[in-house]
Design a protein around this motif. Structure first.
Motif, PDB file in Angstrom:
ATOM      1  N   ASN A 126       0.835  -1.204   0.000  1.00  0.00           N
ATOM      2  CA  ASN A 126       0.000   0.000   0.000  1.00  0.00           C
ATOM      3  C   ASN A 126       0.867   1.251   0.000  1.00  0.00           C
ATOM      4  O   ASN A 126       1.993   1.255   0.471  1.00  0.00           O
ATOM      5  N   ARG A 128       0.730   5.495   1.059  1.00  0.00           N
ATOM      6  CA  ARG A 128       0.015   6.421   1.941  1.00  0.00           C
ATOM      7  C   ARG A 128       0.348   7.854   1.560  1.00  0.00           C
ATOM      8  O   ARG A 128       1.513   8.197   1.357  1.00  0.00           O
ATOM      9  N   ARG A 130      -1.101  12.175   2.274  1.00  0.00           N
ATOM     10  CA  ARG A 130      -1.907  13.073   3.102  1.00  0.00           C
ATOM     11  C   ARG A 130      -2.490  14.153   2.207  1.00  0.00           C
ATOM     12  O   ARG A 130      -1.785  14.751   1.401  1.00  0.00           O
ATOM     13  N   GLN A 230      -9.273   8.312   7.314  1.00  0.00           N
ATOM     14  CA  GLN A 230      -8.496   7.706   6.234  1.00  0.00           C
ATOM     15  C   GLN A 230      -9.427   7.089   5.199  1.00  0.00           C
ATOM     16  O   GLN A 230     -10.331   6.335   5.532  1.00  0.00           O
ATOM     17  N   LYS A 232      -9.659   4.998   1.307  1.00  0.00           N
ATOM     18  CA  LYS A 232      -8.886   4.025   0.545  1.00  0.00           C
ATOM     19  C   LYS A 232      -9.278   4.063  -0.920  1.00  0.00           C
ATOM     20  O   LYS A 232     -10.461   3.984  -1.254  1.00  0.00           O
ATOM     21  N   GLY A 237      -2.143   1.414  -5.236  1.00  0.00           N
ATOM     22  CA  GLY A 237      -0.853   1.324  -4.573  1.00  0.00           C
ATOM     23  C   GLY A 237       0.156   0.694  -5.512  1.00  0.00           C
ATOM     24  O   GLY A 237      -0.002   0.725  -6.739  1.00  0.00           O
ATOM     25  N   LEU A 249      -4.140   2.695  -2.267  1.00  0.00           N
ATOM     26  CA  LEU A 249      -3.667   4.033  -1.912  1.00  0.00           C
ATOM     27  C   LEU A 249      -4.475   4.499  -0.707  1.00  0.00           C
ATOM     28  O   LEU A 249      -5.696   4.660  -0.800  1.00  0.00           O
ATOM     29  N   LEU A 250      -3.816   4.695   0.416  1.00  0.00           N
ATOM     30  CA  LEU A 250      -4.479   5.127   1.644  1.00  0.00           C
ATOM     31  C   LEU A 250      -4.319   6.632   1.774  1.00  0.00           C
ATOM     32  O   LEU A 250      -3.203   7.158   1.751  1.00  0.00           O
ATOM     33  N   VAL A 251      -5.438   7.322   1.917  1.00  0.00           N
ATOM     34  CA  VAL A 251      -5.463   8.789   1.916  1.00  0.00           C
ATOM     35  C   VAL A 251      -5.844   9.295   3.298  1.00  0.00           C
ATOM     36  O   VAL A 251      -6.977   9.108   3.753  1.00  0.00           O
ATOM     37  N   ALA A 252      -4.896   9.927   3.987  1.00  0.00           N
ATOM     38  CA  ALA A 252      -5.151  10.512   5.308  1.00  0.00           C
ATOM     39  C   ALA A 252      -5.651  11.942   5.127  1.00  0.00           C
ATOM     40  O   ALA A 252      -5.061  12.732   4.382  1.00  0.00           O
TER      41      ALA A 252
END
Length: 375
Positions: A126, A128, A130, A230, A232, A237, A249-252
């Protein structure tokens, strides 16, 4: 409308982690592809149960789901709505029910999959990032386009069957114990469980046949998200070598402070300062809102501490339960310095009965106002 995750697994909201796992295993075995080959309804229920378990087995996701419902995972291509295929499910949760189907590896033979105990598709790592949002973007929702550097399979790369495991992705070991000969299966260390190893690669590829590529990804962010949440975006990724599954792709979410508005849940607060003369005579003021400037009228004799509620001018609820309000806090500004003429005027008014405090029963105390504000 999507089904409730607790209803899918047949447990209550107060269920423990052990109870949730047990309920999922029961559902997974009941609708397992090996027991229901060619049955699309069973496949759908199998996926729904995995989706519910993926959320409820994770303490953070479970807390967000309990608070916001399915809306907590919308907008970012999250798990809900089929974000995982059958390979994903067996890769992540196969150990929970694999033993019930003679595989040990969690594989499956139905729905175009692979046989029990067979090759498992490797998933890429994955990524990450921001994303910073203004209060206006939080209130209205927004689509953000971001550039992401991710690993993708290089052109011209070819793979061949792993000679160590014969393409099965697992190696079997037999050991002699006091209980007899025991057979165990483990992920092949040569291919990482993919069943394939690199055959040919171009010069710009790494040892797995991947190269770094920059891609613009569109992220749909729903209205009402909160700082620290968060999202997704599935399959954006890093890619996996061979016939693997891309990571996510993890989006904070990070929310920026607004100059004049303060958020509290779905409501917004605005501090409005007016002069004594404006409080006495009444006036109209233009103030900020997330939808632009709005004008409000202040009646003559308005008191400091008065809270004006502009309904529907706050933040849209993430779970779809409407929109919050904009609460305008009126503060009468008392001048600290007066000239001679002004001072003489207020000295004359000191004993004027019109200037004596005469709170009415309808005028709420500070504590009552705070109570109303939070109710």
């Amino acid at each position: 409308m999507k089904e409730d995750y607790y209803d899918i697994l047949g447990v209550g909201k107060g269920a423990t982690a052990t109870e949730i796992k047990k309920a999922y295993r029961k559902k997974a075995i009941e609708h397992h592809p090996d027991k229901n080959q060619g049955d699309p309804k069973a496949e759908e229920m199998f996926k729904k149960a995995a989706e519910a378990y993926e959320v409820l087995s994770d303490p953070d996701k479970k807390a967000r789901y309990d608070q916001f419902g399915h809306a907590a995972f919308e907008g970012g291509g999250g798990f809900g709505g089929g974000g995982m295929n059958m390979d994903d499910i067996f890769s992540q949760f196969g150990d929970i029910f694999g033993g019930a189907f003679g595989g040990g590896g969690g594989g499956f033979s139905g729905f175009g999959g692979f046989g029990g105990g067979g090759q498992r598709r490797v998933k890429g790592s994955n990524l990450r990032i921001r994303v910073k949002l203004t209060l206006e973007e939080v209130a209205n929702g927004v689509e953000k386009k971001v550039k992401v550097r991710r690993k993708v399979q290089a052109d011209g790369v070819t793979y061949k069957t792993c000679s160590t495991c014969g393409g099965r992705g697992q190696v079997t070991k037999i050991t002699n114990t006091i209980l007899g000969r025991m057979q165990t299966a483990a992920t092949c260390s040569a291919c990482g469980g993919s069943g394939q190893i690199l055959d040919k690669k171009p010069s710009d590829a790494d040892g797995q046949g991947l190269k770094v590529s920059e891609e613009t990804v569109a992220i749909k962010i729903p209205a009402g998200v909160e700082d620290g949440m968060q999202l997704k975006v599935s399959s954006k990724g890093n890619e996996a070598p061979g016939n693997g599954v891309p990571g996510d792709l993890l989006v904070a979410i990070e929310t920026l402070d607004h100059q004049t508005l303060k958020r509290e849940g779905d409501n917004l607060h605005y501090d409005l300062y007016i002069s004594i003369s404006e409080a006495v005579l009444g006036t109209s003021k233009e103030i900020d809102s997330v939808g632009g400037k709005v004008r409000i009228k202040l009646e003559s004799g308005i008191q400091s501490g008065k809270i004006l509620r502009l309904r529907g001018k706050g933040i849209s609820s993430l779970n779809g339960y409407g929109t919050g309000d904009l609460l305008v806090h009126v503060n009468v500004w008392t001048p600290k310095e007066l000239n001679k003429e002004q001072k003489e005027f207020f000295e004359r008014m000191q004993n004027n009965e019109n200037f004596e405090p005469k709170p009415e029963k309808s005028d709420k105390s500070f504590f009552e106002k705070v109570k109303d504000m939070f109710s």
